[in-house]
Scaffold this motif. Structure first.
Motif, short mmCIF file in Angstrom:
data_model
loop_
_atom_site.label_atom_id
_atom_site.label_comp_id
_atom_site.label_asym_id
_atom_site.label_seq_id
_atom_site.Cartn_x
_atom_site.Cartn_y
_atom_site.Cartn_z
N GLY A 138 23.77 18.24 23.75
CA GLY A 138 23.66 19.00 22.51
C GLY A 138 23.53 20.49 22.76
N SER A 178 29.18 15.24 21.88
CA SER A 178 28.68 15.19 20.50
C SER A 178 28.58 13.76 19.99
N PRO A 227 23.93 11.63 21.28
CA PRO A 227 23.04 10.99 20.29
C PRO A 227 23.12 9.48 20.32
N VAL A 253 16.18 11.47 18.66
CA VAL A 253 17.54 11.90 18.33
C VAL A 253 17.52 13.33 17.79
N TYR A 268 18.08 16.08 20.22
CA TYR A 268 19.49 16.45 20.44
C TYR A 268 19.86 17.64 19.56
N GLN A 269 19.49 17.57 18.27
CA GLN A 269 19.79 18.68 17.35
C GLN A 269 18.99 19.92 17.73
N PRO A 310 28.72 12.89 8.02
CA PRO A 310 29.08 13.93 8.99
C PRO A 310 30.10 14.94 8.45
N CYS A 321 21.67 13.72 10.07
CA CYS A 321 23.02 13.17 10.18
C CYS A 321 23.18 12.39 11.49
N TRP A 322 22.76 13.01 12.60
CA TRP A 322 22.89 12.34 13.91
C TRP A 322 22.00 11.11 13.98
N GLY A 335 23.59 7.23 14.18
CA GLY A 335 23.23 6.51 15.40
C GLY A 335 22.51 5.20 15.13
N THR A 375 31.84 10.68 14.30
CA THR A 375 31.87 12.01 14.91
C THR A 375 33.24 12.65 14.74
#
Length: 466
Positions: A20, A117, A121, A137, A140-141, A270, A377-378, A382, A398
């Motif tokens: 990320g 990307s 995640p 998760v 990651y962001q 997404p 969102c991620w 996931g 994605t």
């Protein structure tokens, strides 16, 4: 018997989150180079848009391949591939001898971004215990936003030291005369760290279970969450697999009535997170702020502020997503983002560009995105897909994100020239609004649920409905 190790969990997830960081750095570093590359290569508006969005085309190709590759060869090996692509892209962009060469290496970097990307995640989601999954998760962001802000800092610092000269002509060219080369090349350092670190982490335990390697998967799960939790997760996995699921699920299953709702969420959330205009601010922030009356150096400084706000408000999601849930964060954040975009458009329409107001509401928009759309969102994509097809399904989700990203990157300079700043932001507000309906109508609350429990939820909901 080996006990759970939270430090181990955090370290492994942080390594995966470096994907990320590189994603954020590579997409944001472009903002400081656009005007410089445009000047050096005398680019038109269309060529400028192509320079920004060509990497996004690479992302789309990378995502399209990553689902099948990660399901076949494992999450870890595909992450290693993304690190190699990042490294090659950074060095290639720094040393490219032509605009065509620059585009080629930007496309290679895009492949790396696209792969990371999706797989980063995915790996974290499969690796984390359910009670920590939202927070993990969201790391990651967070890494993504840190990558963005460090790209802004490095761009601003390098842009302020172009008067420096070096004894070597090539170094002077890279760090002074054509400083965009140094801006793009700096990504080689974190790419190398990511590459080396990946050799120290294990494979995803759920991928190992899909491949019948139960002993290896159990050992990893015990280290993550203790023996009791590990054996429960393996039992739940086997129970679902025993209901006729194959080792490797077909993507066609997503289009069956059982998983159709999950598919709609995975495609729409997404996409809407990108067409709200977040990357218009990231890619073209200096240009937008210049239109609001900032000079180039001040605009880059404003971009650093945008990046810092993005990082700070991502912590809101990290500390609340597993307590408050996914839906409350989405409702508040998306609503605030829509309001902020409308106000920015009004300020441009009324020519209220002096003073801090444009920057204040851009920061408000960024803050709302940072604790809602960005991390949630991620987390959601996931979680919502079945184990046997999660890799392929997340690749579709994605891919939807990168198609939206590509459209924004390509169309924003044309919209700014043709429609003006006010209508550009109003259009972003219009595109963002349907996410409120999506959150209310389709997205279930997944807080605290195991991945196997969420998979069973779709089947139970369909059975009850019919």
């Amino acid at each position: 018997m080996e006990k759970k190790n939270n430090t181990y969990l955090y370290l492994v997830c942080l390594v995966a989150a470096l994907g990320g960081f590189l994603f954020g750095f590579d997409t944001a570093v472009i903002s400081g180079t656009v005007s410089l590359v445009k000047s050096d290569f005398n680019l038109s508006a269309v060529s400028e848009g192509w320079f920004v969005s060509c990497a996004l085309l690479g992302c789309i190709i990378g995502v399209s391949c990553s689902g099948k590759l990660s399901d076949k060869y494992g999450r870890k090996i595909v992450l290693i591939l993304s690190a190699v692509l990042f490294l090659a892209s950074a060095l290639g962009c720094m040393l490219s001898g032509s605009f065509t060469g620059l585009i080629v290496f930007r496309l290679i970097g895009g492949l790396g971004i696209g792969v990371a990307s999706m797989v980063s995640p995915l790996y974290i989601s499969e690796f984390s215990p359910s009670r920590f999954r939202g927070m993990m998760v969201s790391l990651y962001q967070l890494a993504l936003t840190i990558g963005i802000v460090l790209a802004y800092f490095s761009n601003a610092w390098l842009a302020g030291h172009t008067a420096n000269t070096f004894g070597n002509a090539e170094l002077t060219k890279i760090f002074s005369a054509e400083v965009w080369r140094a801006m793009l090349g700096l990504g080689a350092l974190p790419a190398a760290i990511f590459l080396v670190s990946l050799f120290l982490v294990p494979e995803s335990p759920r991928w190992l279970l899909l491949r019948g390697q139960e002993q290896k998967a159990t050992a990893i799960l015990i280290k993550i969450d203790g023996a009791d939790a590990a054996h429960k997760e393996v039992a739940a996995f086997n129970a679902i697999k025993g209901k006729g699921n194959t080792e490797e699920g077909s993507i066609k299953e997503l289009f069956t009535p059982i998983y159709r709702r999950a598919l709609w969420i995975g495609l729409l959330l997404p996409f809407l997170s990108q067409v709200c205009g977040i990357n218009a601010v990231i890619y073209y922030g200096p240009r937008i702020l210049e239109q609001a009356g900032f000079t180039l150096n001040n605009a880059l400084g404003g971009q650093v502020t945008i990046g810092l706000v993005n990082v700070v408000f991502t912590f809101v999601a990290i500390f609340t997503i597993d307590k408050w849930g996914r839906k409350p964060l989405l409702f508040v954040g998306i609503g605030g983002a829509v309001i902020s975009l409308i106000i920015i458009g009004v300020l441009f329409a009324l020519n209220i560009t002096s003073g801090p107001w444009i920057l204040i509401f851009i920061l408000a928009f960024i803050a709302c995105f940072a604790f809602s759309f960005g991390p949630v969102c991620w987390v959601v994509v996931g979680e919502i897909f079945p184990n046997a097809m999660r890799g392929k399904a997340m690749a579709l989700a994605t891919l939807s994100l990168w198609i939206g990203n590509f459209l924004v990157g390509q169309l924003t300079p044309i919209m700014l020239e043709g429609l003006g700043s006010s209508w550009t932001f109003w259009l972003f507000a219009l595109c963002c609004s349907p996410a409120l309906w999506l959150t209310y109508k389709l997205i279930p609350e997944t807080k605290g649920r195991s991945l196997e429990n969420i998979e069973a939820y779709w089947k139970d909901t369909y059975t009850a409905k019919n």
